[in-house]
Design an enzyme around this catalytic site. Structure first.
Site, PDB file in Angstrom:
ATOM      1  N   HIS A  67     -26.637 -43.185  66.370  1.00  0.00           N
ATOM      2  CA  HIS A  67     -26.757 -44.256  67.885  1.00  0.00           C
ATOM      3  C   HIS A  67     -28.268 -44.146  68.118  1.00  0.00           C
ATOM      4  O   HIS A  67     -28.838 -45.012  68.723  1.00  0.00           O
ATOM      5  CB  HIS A  67     -25.786 -43.918  68.628  1.00  0.00           C
ATOM      6  CG  HIS A  67     -24.462 -44.365  68.278  1.00  0.00           C
ATOM      7  ND1 HIS A  67     -23.450 -43.469  68.412  1.00  0.00           N
ATOM      8  CD2 HIS A  67     -24.121 -45.493  68.047  1.00  0.00           C
ATOM      9  CE1 HIS A  67     -22.543 -44.198  67.868  1.00  0.00           C
ATOM     10  NE2 HIS A  67     -22.570 -45.641  67.866  1.00  0.00           N
ATOM     11  N   ASP A 160     -24.910 -53.259  65.583  1.00  0.00           N
ATOM     12  CA  ASP A 160     -24.156 -51.831  65.270  1.00  0.00           C
ATOM     13  C   ASP A 160     -22.947 -52.303  64.627  1.00  0.00           C
ATOM     14  O   ASP A 160     -21.833 -52.316  65.434  1.00  0.00           O
ATOM     15  CB  ASP A 160     -24.040 -51.093  66.730  1.00  0.00           C
ATOM     16  CG  ASP A 160     -23.220 -49.848  66.565  1.00  0.00           C
ATOM     17  OD1 ASP A 160     -22.903 -49.519  65.435  1.00  0.00           O
ATOM     18  OD2 ASP A 160     -23.112 -49.232  67.478  1.00  0.00           O
ATOM     19  N   THR A 162     -19.922 -52.707  61.262  1.00  0.00           N
ATOM     20  CA  THR A 162     -19.037 -52.060  60.312  1.00  0.00           C
ATOM     21  C   THR A 162     -19.784 -52.512  59.094  1.00  0.00           C
ATOM     22  O   THR A 162     -20.819 -53.327  58.866  1.00  0.00           O
ATOM     23  CB  THR A 162     -17.802 -52.413  60.381  1.00  0.00           C
ATOM     24  OG1 THR A 162     -17.419 -53.784  60.298  1.00  0.00           O
ATOM     25  CG2 THR A 162     -17.041 -51.845  61.619  1.00  0.00           C
ATOM     26  N   ASP A 163     -19.296 -52.018  57.844  1.00  0.00           N
ATOM     27  CA  ASP A 163     -19.706 -52.195  56.503  1.00  0.00           C
ATOM     28  C   ASP A 163     -19.696 -53.915  56.463  1.00  0.00           C
ATOM     29  O   ASP A 163     -18.717 -54.645  56.905  1.00  0.00           O
ATOM     30  CB  ASP A 163     -19.096 -51.465  55.606  1.00  0.00           C
ATOM     31  CG  ASP A 163     -18.996 -50.212  55.466  1.00  0.00           C
ATOM     32  OD1 ASP A 163     -19.985 -49.432  56.088  1.00  0.00           O
ATOM     33  OD2 ASP A 163     -18.207 -49.524  54.860  1.00  0.00           O
TER      34      ASP A 163
END
Lengths: 282, 282
Positions: A67, A160, A162-163
């Site tokens: 992050h 930000d 996910t895959d």
């Protein structure tokens, strides 16, 4: 005979041929949301862990590296970031980092999955604190749709995600980057996570090519991230005018991975990674 | 019904609660040597892999990051490295890197386990090539004993050891560092691997304290190493007079992870690691 004990493991299949196992003491949530499978477990090694469709998103022990690197590089490269858009990031970690910049007045976080937000509020107080900051507005909708109508509203966009499978796939593509470009004002920057160069080099090189069709300046940087595949994680910084390697605004409040020196060092790529990027660019 | 296929895995228990799994197609060696258990397997993800006592030592795909960072930082920091001692490193990877420096005239490699040397010659040609270089002398004996009698003979010592258990434990301790100090000439440097700061912070901080009792300059640097625990690997550079962060001799021949810029960037530590080292130093 020795006393036996429970031996329960969460296993992430990082590729078909590579897996990471963490012993767990408890399953805290195990549900199918409208968008993905959501699992929260208590691990012995990394504290609480959230996985989406089997892929580790955050653990309490190491989420800070990801992050901080995703949020602070472009926020510090911008001379005066005030309005920030976070695409995904429903756990709140990126928002928590964004509001560490005193110049930031408003953060809009758009995550498609309300259940991720709920799970973070229930199980990850250190992350969901980012969602409760008065400067943060949380919207539950498809970020691809949200960003489509925006024009010059943001200083920084943080992807930000996910895959790149299912609904997140578009977030690694030129049309989305074009919408982000329009949503940013004239000094705007975008940061995006682009996976490991060892297990998924095509995601990094492909996204870099797509982003370069839209942003005049695109640079790759990297950092350590223990529970993501191979522990070496890459990021793209796209920019309209400012070189993302340079620091332009004050450093954020307390950080554990990011610093001004790490900012500059993270753009130093090992030769194998430079070569990988150069090959795919030809 | 779907056709099934073999599903065989090598699993490293990186800690009691954390494990890495790699699918394998073949077991090439599986023996107990006089010193440790030696396993060589063919993996789908990382090519051939050698493990000692269950701990991954090298894989064909990623060994370059470790061997380059272990060897080149101190070799380049030395103004004119000619005689090099490698402690352990029986696979030959560190020797292969050392001889990339044109100034290097002689490398003495001391590994306790002849079976590791044999397995490397049989299964890892790209590593064992380092053992066959005419400048390299291979000795099979306890390095602790070997180094005890030496005085001012070496410019650089590279400690390419297994984890600090059993016979390798002494390689992380003050008495050994004192013997190395004596074995080095007046401009000498030592490099040593010191594990992951996430899973084994005490090995790094403990070794740093022990080395500081002997060497006036001790610095920590780090790099990515996918198949070692957490993918973030640390190293110590100990020195009599030269700051190991500075480059003093020509860069080595072709490298894939190391470069002059990576050299400098690898000494930039994330704040959590600086704090860890400062705490244990008090």
């Amino acid at each position: 005979m020795q006393k036996r004990h429970n031996d329960i493991w969460f296993t992430e299949y990082q590729t078909r041929h590579l897996r990471l196992g963490l012993s767990i003491t408890k399953v805290l949530a195990n549900i199918q949301t409208p968008f993905q499978h959501l699992l929260v477990v208590e691990t012995d090694e990394y504290g609480k862990l959230m996985a989406l469709d089997g892929a580790i998103q955050v653990t309490e022990k190491d989420e800070f590296t990801y992050h901080e690197m995703l949020a602070h590089v472009v926020l510090t490269a911008h001379p005066n970031p005030r309005r920030v858009l976070i695409v995904g990031g429903g756990d709140g970690g990126s928002a928590r980092e964004a509001v560490k910049h005193p110049s930031v007045e408003e953060v809009v976080l758009v995550d498609i999955d309300q259940e991720v937000i709920n799970a973070s509020r229930q199980f990850f107080p250190a992350l969901s604190a980012g969602l409760e900051d008065p400067r943060v507005t949380v919207l539950t909708m498809d970020a691809l749709e949200y960003v489509r109508g925006k024009k010059g509203e943001f200083d920084v966009v943080i992807v930000d995600s996910t895959d790149p499978v299912d609904f997140a796939e578009g977030l690694f593509r030129e049309p989305f980057y074009r919408d982000v470009h329009r949503a940013l004002n004239e000094e705007g920057l975008i940061a995006a996570q682009t996976e490991s160069p060892f297990t998924d080099p095509d995601i990094l090189t492909g996204s870099a090519l797509e982003m370069k069709r839209v942003f005049p300046i695109v640079k790759v940087y990297w950092g350590a991230m223990p529970t993501y595949p191979t522990g070496m994680w890459t990021y793209l910084a796209g920019s309209k005018v400012h070189d993302p390697e340079e620091l332009r605004s004050p450093l954020p409040g307390r950080t554990r991975y990011y610093s001004g020196r790490i900012h500059r060092a993270s753009f130093v790529l090992p030769p194998f990674l430079e070569e990988l990027l150069a090959e795919r660019n030809e």
